[in-house]
Design a protein around this motif. Structure first.
Motif, PDB file in Angstrom:
ATOM      1  N   ARG A  80       0.834  -1.212   0.000  1.00 32.32           N
ATOM      2  CA  ARG A  80       0.000   0.000   0.000  1.00 32.32           C
ATOM      3  C   ARG A  80       0.867   1.260   0.000  1.00 32.32           C
ATOM      4  NH1 ARG A  80      -3.345  -3.108   3.516  1.00 32.32           N
ATOM      5  NH2 ARG A  80      -2.314  -2.211   5.330  1.00 32.32           N
ATOM      6  N   CYS A  82       3.920   1.554  -1.246  1.00 34.89           N
ATOM      7  CA  CYS A  82       4.508   1.702  -2.585  1.00 34.89           C
ATOM      8  C   CYS A  82       3.476   2.232  -3.574  1.00 34.89           C
ATOM      9  CB  CYS A  82       5.072   0.364  -3.072  1.00 34.89           C
ATOM     10  SG  CYS A  82       6.588  -0.119  -2.245  1.00 34.89           S
ATOM     11  N   ASP A  83       2.244   1.762  -3.449  1.00 35.17           N
ATOM     12  CA  ASP A  83       1.176   2.233  -4.335  1.00 35.17           C
ATOM     13  C   ASP A  83       0.924   3.725  -4.121  1.00 35.17           C
ATOM     14  OD1 ASP A  83      -0.804   1.841  -6.322  1.00 35.17           O
ATOM     15  OD2 ASP A  83      -2.349   1.716  -4.755  1.00 35.17           O
ATOM     16  N   ASP A  87       1.584   6.896  -6.773  1.00 29.13           N
ATOM     17  CA  ASP A  87       0.611   7.940  -7.099  1.00 29.13           C
ATOM     18  C   ASP A  87       1.219   9.332  -6.933  1.00 29.13           C
ATOM     19  OD1 ASP A  87      -1.273   6.037  -7.703  1.00 29.13           O
ATOM     20  OD2 ASP A  87      -2.315   6.179  -5.755  1.00 29.13           O
ATOM     21  N   GLN A 102       5.761   1.077  -8.650  1.00 29.43           N
ATOM     22  CA  GLN A 102       4.796   0.098  -9.147  1.00 29.43           C
ATOM     23  C   GLN A 102       5.402  -1.307  -9.173  1.00 29.43           C
ATOM     24  OE1 GLN A 102       3.610   1.724 -12.918  1.00 29.43           O
ATOM     25  NE2 GLN A 102       1.820   2.760 -12.037  1.00 29.43           N
ATOM     26  N   TYR A 105       5.484  -2.464  -5.664  1.00 27.14           N
ATOM     27  CA  TYR A 105       4.113  -2.760  -5.241  1.00 27.14           C
ATOM     28  C   TYR A 105       3.758  -4.192  -5.632  1.00 27.14           C
ATOM     29  CZ  TYR A 105      -0.987  -2.786  -5.501  1.00 27.14           C
ATOM     30  OH  TYR A 105      -2.309  -3.129  -5.374  1.00 27.14           O
ATOM     31  N   LYS A 106       4.048  -4.547  -6.878  1.00 29.31           N
ATOM     32  CA  LYS A 106       3.750  -5.902  -7.359  1.00 29.31           C
ATOM     33  C   LYS A 106       4.584  -6.946  -6.615  1.00 29.31           C
ATOM     34  CE  LYS A 106       2.432  -4.317 -11.941  1.00 29.31           C
ATOM     35  NZ  LYS A 106       2.847  -4.238 -13.344  1.00 29.31           N
TER      36      LYS A 106
END
Length: 122
Positions: A80, A82-83, A87, A102, A105-106
């Motif tokens: 969360r 990293c997401d 942004d 991103q 995040y993955k």
């Protein structure tokens, strides 16, 4: 846990020695000393130890389950974060940082899947 009471008996020692002599060179029959235990007491102590081991296994399982849950939650929190950073980087126009966040995040989501508990198995 109860302790075993040992018994020393020269008579039993002598009888087993006789069996060893009659049996000859058999590897299973060795007698190092004349200390013996009553079978029923030994069986009781073994049963207690088995119950103790079952308790340890259960404790270990519960600790492992809780540890996996904590790791799963930490991985989701990092994903969360990293997401959110992706942004922010996108809003600032820093596309290189956005792609990097991103990607991570993955990765954090993939790691979290490894720690996810299977609710159908429990």
């Amino acid at each position: 846990m109860s302790e075993l009471k040992s018994f020393e008996s020269e008579r039993i020692y002598w009888a087993v020695e006789q069996v060893e002599r009659v049996a000859g060179d058999v590897d299973e029959l060795h007698l190092d000393d004349n200390t013996f235990y009553i079978k029923s007491e030994a069986d009781n102590v073994i049963a207690e130890l088995k119950e103790h081991v079952k308790g340890l296994i259960l404790d270990n399982y519960l600790k492992d389950k809780e540890l996996r849950r904590q790791k799963y939650k930490r991985c989701l929190a990092m994903a969360r974060w990293c997401d959110a950073e992706a942004d922010v980087a996108d809003a600032d126009g820093d596309y290189e940082d956005m792609r990097w966040y991103q990607k991570w995040y993955k990765r954090w989501l993939a790691i979290a899947e490894k720690f996810k508990t299977n609710s159908t198995a429990q």
